[in-house]
Design a protein around this motif. Structure first.
Motif, PDB file in Angstrom:
ATOM      1  N   MET A 144     -87.542 -82.251  -7.322  1.00 22.79           N
ATOM      2  CA  MET A 144     -88.284 -82.806  -8.455  1.00 22.79           C
ATOM      3  C   MET A 144     -87.531 -83.988  -9.068  1.00 22.79           C
ATOM      4  O   MET A 144     -88.110 -85.058  -9.281  1.00 22.79           O
ATOM      5  CB  MET A 144     -88.530 -81.729  -9.512  1.00 22.79           C
ATOM      6  CG  MET A 144     -89.282 -82.264 -10.711  1.00 22.79           C
ATOM      7  SD  MET A 144     -90.453 -81.125 -11.386  1.00 22.79           S
ATOM      8  CE  MET A 144     -89.457 -79.861 -12.066  1.00 22.79           C
ATOM      9  N   PHE A 145     -86.242 -83.829  -9.288  1.00 25.21           N
ATOM     10  CA  PHE A 145     -85.505 -84.920  -9.931  1.00 25.21           C
ATOM     11  C   PHE A 145     -85.239 -86.076  -8.961  1.00 25.21           C
ATOM     12  O   PHE A 145     -85.129 -87.224  -9.394  1.00 25.21           O
ATOM     13  CB  PHE A 145     -84.212 -84.389 -10.570  1.00 25.21           C
ATOM     14  CG  PHE A 145     -84.488 -83.715 -11.894  1.00 25.21           C
ATOM     15  CD1 PHE A 145     -84.496 -84.441 -13.076  1.00 25.21           C
ATOM     16  CD2 PHE A 145     -84.791 -82.370 -11.958  1.00 25.21           C
ATOM     17  CE1 PHE A 145     -84.791 -83.823 -14.289  1.00 25.21           C
ATOM     18  CE2 PHE A 145     -85.081 -81.747 -13.161  1.00 25.21           C
ATOM     19  CZ  PHE A 145     -85.082 -82.474 -14.339  1.00 25.21           C
ATOM     20  N   ALA A 146     -85.137 -85.773  -7.669  1.00 25.99           N
ATOM     21  CA  ALA A 146     -85.008 -86.861  -6.690  1.00 25.99           C
ATOM     22  C   ALA A 146     -86.269 -87.722  -6.738  1.00 25.99           C
ATOM     23  O   ALA A 146     -86.197 -88.953  -6.672  1.00 25.99           O
ATOM     24  CB  ALA A 146     -84.800 -86.293  -5.294  1.00 25.99           C
ATOM     25  N   VAL A 147     -87.417 -87.078  -6.881  1.00 26.55           N
ATOM     26  CA  VAL A 147     -88.678 -87.819  -6.969  1.00 26.55           C
ATOM     27  C   VAL A 147     -88.735 -88.617  -8.280  1.00 26.55           C
ATOM     28  O   VAL A 147     -89.154 -89.777  -8.285  1.00 26.55           O
ATOM     29  CB  VAL A 147     -89.879 -86.855  -6.823  1.00 26.55           C
ATOM     30  CG1 VAL A 147     -91.163 -87.494  -7.292  1.00 26.55           C
ATOM     31  CG2 VAL A 147     -90.018 -86.427  -5.373  1.00 26.55           C
ATOM     32  N   PHE A 148     -88.263 -88.016  -9.355  1.00 31.42           N
ATOM     33  CA  PHE A 148     -88.206 -88.768 -10.625  1.00 31.42           C
ATOM     34  C   PHE A 148     -87.312 -90.007 -10.453  1.00 31.42           C
ATOM     35  O   PHE A 148     -87.651 -91.106 -10.893  1.00 31.42           O
ATOM     36  CB  PHE A 148     -87.663 -87.894 -11.759  1.00 31.42           C
ATOM     37  CG  PHE A 148     -88.618 -86.845 -12.249  1.00 31.42           C
ATOM     38  CD1 PHE A 148     -90.000 -87.008 -12.137  1.00 31.42           C
ATOM     39  CD2 PHE A 148     -88.157 -85.670 -12.835  1.00 31.42           C
ATOM     40  CE1 PHE A 148     -90.886 -86.028 -12.579  1.00 31.42           C
ATOM     41  CE2 PHE A 148     -89.035 -84.692 -13.285  1.00 31.42           C
ATOM     42  CZ  PHE A 148     -90.402 -84.868 -13.148  1.00 31.42           C
ATOM     43  N   GLY A 149     -86.165 -89.804  -9.807  1.00 30.66           N
ATOM     44  CA  GLY A 149     -85.250 -90.928  -9.568  1.00 30.66           C
ATOM     45  C   GLY A 149     -85.914 -91.986  -8.712  1.00 30.66           C
ATOM     46  O   GLY A 149     -85.796 -93.190  -8.961  1.00 30.66           O
ATOM     47  N   ASN A 150     -86.626 -91.514  -7.697  1.00 27.27           N
ATOM     48  CA  ASN A 150     -87.325 -92.420  -6.774  1.00 27.27           C
ATOM     49  C   ASN A 150     -88.332 -93.281  -7.526  1.00 27.27           C
ATOM     50  O   ASN A 150     -88.387 -94.509  -7.341  1.00 27.27           O
ATOM     51  CB  ASN A 150     -88.020 -91.545  -5.723  1.00 27.27           C
ATOM     52  CG  ASN A 150     -88.413 -92.317  -4.493  1.00 27.27           C
ATOM     53  OD1 ASN A 150     -87.748 -93.250  -4.106  1.00 27.27           O
ATOM     54  ND2 ASN A 150     -89.506 -91.921  -3.887  1.00 27.27           N
ATOM     55  N   ILE A 151     -89.108 -92.642  -8.379  1.00 19.88           N
ATOM     56  CA  ILE A 151     -90.131 -93.349  -9.153  1.00 19.88           C
ATOM     57  C   ILE A 151     -89.467 -94.340 -10.113  1.00 19.88           C
ATOM     58  O   ILE A 151     -89.891 -95.499 -10.225  1.00 19.88           O
ATOM     59  CB  ILE A 151     -90.990 -92.335  -9.963  1.00 19.88           C
ATOM     60  CG1 ILE A 151     -91.908 -91.569  -9.039  1.00 19.88           C
ATOM     61  CG2 ILE A 151     -91.787 -92.998 -11.074  1.00 19.88           C
ATOM     62  CD1 ILE A 151     -93.135 -92.336  -8.580  1.00 19.88           C
ATOM     63  N   LEU A 152     -88.405 -93.873 -10.746  1.00 23.55           N
ATOM     64  CA  LEU A 152     -87.685 -94.738 -11.688  1.00 23.55           C
ATOM     65  C   LEU A 152     -87.157 -95.975 -10.950  1.00 23.55           C
ATOM     66  O   LEU A 152     -87.294 -97.109 -11.431  1.00 23.55           O
ATOM     67  CB  LEU A 152     -86.533 -93.940 -12.314  1.00 23.55           C
ATOM     68  CG  LEU A 152     -85.868 -94.569 -13.516  1.00 23.55           C
ATOM     69  CD1 LEU A 152     -86.813 -94.511 -14.714  1.00 23.55           C
ATOM     70  CD2 LEU A 152     -84.571 -93.819 -13.851  1.00 23.55           C
ATOM     71  N   GLY A 153     -86.569 -95.738  -9.772  1.00 21.72           N
ATOM     72  CA  GLY A 153     -86.041 -96.847  -8.976  1.00 21.72           C
ATOM     73  C   GLY A 153     -87.136 -97.809  -8.569  1.00 21.72           C
ATOM     74  O   GLY A 153     -86.987 -99.038  -8.637  1.00 21.72           O
ATOM     75  N   LEU A 154     -88.257 -97.231  -8.161  1.00 20.50           N
ATOM     76  CA  LEU A 154     -89.402 -98.037  -7.713  1.00 20.50           C
ATOM     77  C   LEU A 154     -89.901 -98.930  -8.851  1.00 20.50           C
ATOM     78  O   LEU A 154     -90.171-100.119  -8.657  1.00 20.50           O
ATOM     79  CB  LEU A 154     -90.501 -97.065  -7.295  1.00 20.50           C
ATOM     80  CG  LEU A 154     -91.491 -97.493  -6.245  1.00 20.50           C
ATOM     81  CD1 LEU A 154     -90.773 -97.763  -4.957  1.00 20.50           C
ATOM     82  CD2 LEU A 154     -92.507 -96.383  -6.031  1.00 20.50           C
ATOM     83  N   LEU A 155     -89.991 -98.348 -10.020  1.00 21.98           N
ATOM     84  CA  LEU A 155     -90.488 -99.109 -11.180  1.00 21.98           C
ATOM     85  C   LEU A 155     -89.458-100.143 -11.629  1.00 21.98           C
ATOM     86  O   LEU A 155     -89.795-101.308 -11.873  1.00 21.98           O
ATOM     87  CB  LEU A 155     -90.821 -98.157 -12.341  1.00 21.98           C
ATOM     88  CG  LEU A 155     -91.965 -97.179 -12.117  1.00 21.98           C
ATOM     89  CD1 LEU A 155     -92.133 -96.258 -13.318  1.00 21.98           C
ATOM     90  CD2 LEU A 155     -93.280 -97.897 -11.855  1.00 21.98           C
ATOM     91  N   ALA A 156     -88.204 -99.721 -11.703  1.00 23.05           N
ATOM     92  CA  ALA A 156     -87.175-100.624 -12.212  1.00 23.05           C
ATOM     93  C   ALA A 156     -86.952-101.795 -11.250  1.00 23.05           C
ATOM     94  O   ALA A 156     -86.952-102.957 -11.665  1.00 23.05           O
ATOM     95  CB  ALA A 156     -85.889 -99.853 -12.432  1.00 23.05           C
ATOM     96  N   LEU A 157     -86.805-101.486  -9.968  1.00 23.95           N
ATOM     97  CA  LEU A 157     -86.500-102.547  -9.011  1.00 23.95           C
ATOM     98  C   LEU A 157     -87.744-103.381  -8.671  1.00 23.95           C
ATOM     99  O   LEU A 157     -87.645-104.572  -8.417  1.00 23.95           O
ATOM    100  CB  LEU A 157     -85.901-101.957  -7.728  1.00 23.95           C
ATOM    101  CG  LEU A 157     -84.589-101.183  -7.918  1.00 23.95           C
ATOM    102  CD1 LEU A 157     -84.161-100.522  -6.616  1.00 23.95           C
ATOM    103  CD2 LEU A 157     -83.478-102.104  -8.406  1.00 23.95           C
TER     104      LEU A 157
END
Lengths: 168, 438
Positions: free
Chosen positions: A105-118
């Motif tokens: 779950m948190f890996a996916v949150f990180g993934n989404i955050l990275g996707l949005l930020a980058l």
């Protein structure tokens, strides 16, 4: 400083875009971005981009999630004042399941955050220099130049087989 | 037939978003009535008490849990198609991935409702949350039921985010063709996506990680669901085969539901050139494979019961085949393992009507599989004096009917308001030359 002009070359073919990108490298014009209706690996390769760093966000999220899940289960177990027979208070095997689910779950949150930020999302600034055909059946190369190079850039795109759109 | 082009893909998919005909809204209204009927039954149960359902000693787990497992199972093929087949680079999954992912999201939402319904006193659901309280009660993470809470919440979160991420470029495509308020809505929904190279660079990487994370998740979720049973020392439940058996069964039922949904959608929206016969055939072939795994699991259960010399297990499985619920057992075996074998015949798996009919039979069979396992286990346990039978009540049937109506209601709304086929992935497939253009 002279104001910049933004001009987009619109192509119908992926290979034309690749050749235009290669040609632009040796020109005085600057590629701002390439808009495509789908992820084109040929074009991404031609742009010689570095590998995305999204994975680091995913990894950080995953590591955090693993410890958060394990930590939560251990915390709740130690909060119980009623000890049941000889069972260990901290049982690693069942708590691993909680740790595993939280990792995902948190890996996916990180993934989404990275996707949005980058990926610079959400942002509506990009729509200023954007042609709606680029989400349908066109590939757009947005390049910039100084005002006196405008005609040169236009004819460059035309020579490459593209349609020209000038942004104000 | 003319070849598929980028423009044709867009036109075909975007045409489905045009204002709907009256018949569509009548169907939506009918389904909404069904949802309301189900909600009324649940409301009645809340008002009167859980006793209005048929669950009682020894069968404390009835249709609520059967439907919970059924809907979680349905959810699984969406992730199989969107994540696992994405990692395997199976191009044929592209036309059906979006609808399958959507099916996953709705099915998990509906599955998630059933533990709430089963609670009876649903307002006390917050007991499951870890927070400081004067009762000194904290969730017990040794319990498979708590694993389930964590697994299902994770699955719902991940599948929803996966679905939305996949939808992003298509929302931008709809925005670019829309006007007025609709354009405004889609502009915000698409988060300003422009398909620029830097976005794609991070998107493709992120999507790959998504798929890589969703793959073990999908396997873990149904394994966790199976441990709700397997960790209980009930004959017929307490077995190590349950996790892979449940995962295979989940994918089996989910693929059948994909066919049940895709075939009418393909016809109504004129998707024949995109969701080709080859795509449907590939789903049918996968159903043969999962059906064989499920059949193997049924056989293994019997073999182990015999091989163990455990009289309780032997009695449990004897009763399963010849006891009071034998009809469920035969429906399960015939619909899940024998009928899908008809897909070995090429003509059958390329005939739309037969594909549709068999997919419904598999869905029925998979519902009965859960009935046989869940009810059969506790109805005929260790002590003969505690044996008993169970039959669902009208309230339970009403809630079950409402859940099916809710699923189709949500899917119908989705199909007419969001792109039901991933235009982006179809264009990518076409560019790579993997689409069946004619």
């Amino acid at each position: 400083m002279q104001p910049k002009k933004y001009i987009m070359g619109l192509f119908r073919n992926e290979d034309q875009v690749v050749s235009a990108v290669h040609a632009l490298e040796h020109s005085p014009y600057k590629i701002q971005r390439v808009n495509t209706p789908f992820p084109s690996h040929k074009i991404l390769d031609a742009l010689k981009l570095k590998k995305s760093n999204v994975g680091y966000f995913t990894l950080a999220g995953g590591i955090f999630g693993f410890f958060a899940g394990f930590g939560l289960a251990i915390f709740c177990a130690t909060k119980w004042n009623l000890i049941v027979s000889g069972k260990p208070v901290i049982s690693l095997i069942p708590f691993f399941i909680v740790g595993f689910e939280f990792t995902i779950m948190f890996a996916v949150f990180g993934n989404i955050l990275g996707l949005l930020a980058l990926g610079g999302l959400p942002s509506f600034k990009g729509l200023k220099y954007y042609d709606p055909r680029c989400s349908a059946d066109h590939f757009g190369i947005l390049a910039s130049c100084v005002a006196e190079q405008e005609d040169g850039l236009k004819s460059f795109f035309q020579t490459q087989g593209g349609e020209v759109r000038v942004f104000d | 037939m003319s070849a598929l082009t980028f423009a044709k893909i867009d036109q075909t998919v975007l045409d489905t978003l045009h204002p709907a005909k009256r018949s569509y809204w009548i169907l939506v209204a009918l389904l909404l009535l069904g949802v309301l009927a189900g909600a009324a039954c649940w409301g009645y149960q809340i008002l009167v008490g859980i006793g209005v359902g048929g669950q009682n000693n020894p069968v404390a787990w009835g249709t609520y849990l059967i439907n919970f497992v059924f809907w979680v199972g349905i959810a699984h093929s969406g992730t199989l198609i969107s994540a696992i087949l994405h990692l395997f680079r199976a191009g044929w999954r592209n036309p059906i991935a979006r609808a399958a992912e959507t099916m996953t999201v709705f099915a998990v939402c509906i599955a998630g409702l059933f533990p709430f319904i089963h609670l009876g006193r649903v307002w006390q659901v917050y007991y499951m949350l870890p927070y400081p309280n004067q009762r000194y009660l904290w969730p017990n993470f040794l319990s498979p039921l708590m694993f389930d809470v964590v697994a299902i919440s994770t699955y719902l979160t991940v599948s929803t985010l996966f679905w939305y991420t996949g939808l992003l470029p298509d929302l931008a495509a709809v925005r670019d063709k829309a006007q007025g308020v609709r354009k405004k809505i889609f502009t915000y929904l698409s988060l300003g996506w422009t398909g620029q190279h830097d976005q794609w660079r991070h998107y493709t990487r992120g999507y790959l990680f998504f798929a890589a994370l969703a793959t073990p998740l999908v396997i873990s979720v149904h394994s966790v669901v199976s441990w709700d049973f397997a960790l209980g020392i009930v004959p017929g439940w307490h077995t190590t085969i349950f996790a892979p058996y449940f995962v295979a069964g989940a994918i089996h039922s989910g693929l059948a539901m994909v066919l049940t949904l895709m075939i009418p959608m393909r016809k109504v929206f004129g998707y024949e050139k995109i969701i080709t016969m080859d795509v449907l055939e590939n789903v049918a072939k996968t159903i043969v494979f999962t059906g064989l795994i499920v059949g193997f699991a049924y056989g293994t259960e019997y073999f182990i019961a015999w091989y163990s010399h455990n009289i309780v297990e032997l009695e449990s499985f004897r009763w399963r085949a010849v006891g009071d619920y034998r009809f469920g057992f035969y429906i399960m075996v015939i619909c899940n393992t024998l009928i899908p074998l008809l897909f070995l015949i090429r003509k059958i798996r390329r005939t739309v009507v037969l594909l549709f009919g068999i997919s419904i039979l598999v869905n029925i069979g998979m519902w009965y599989e859960r009935f046989v396992i869940i009810v059969g286990g506790v109805a005929h346990g260790f002590s003969p004096h505690a044996w008993g039978l169970y039959a669902p009540t009208v309230i339970e049937y009403g809630i079950m009917f409402g859940s099916f109506c809710l699923f189709f209601f949500l899917f119908l709304l989705f199909a007419k308001h969001l792109p039901s086929i991933s235009m982006t992935e179809m264009k990518e497939t076409l560019e790579k030359g993997e689409a069946h253009a004619t």
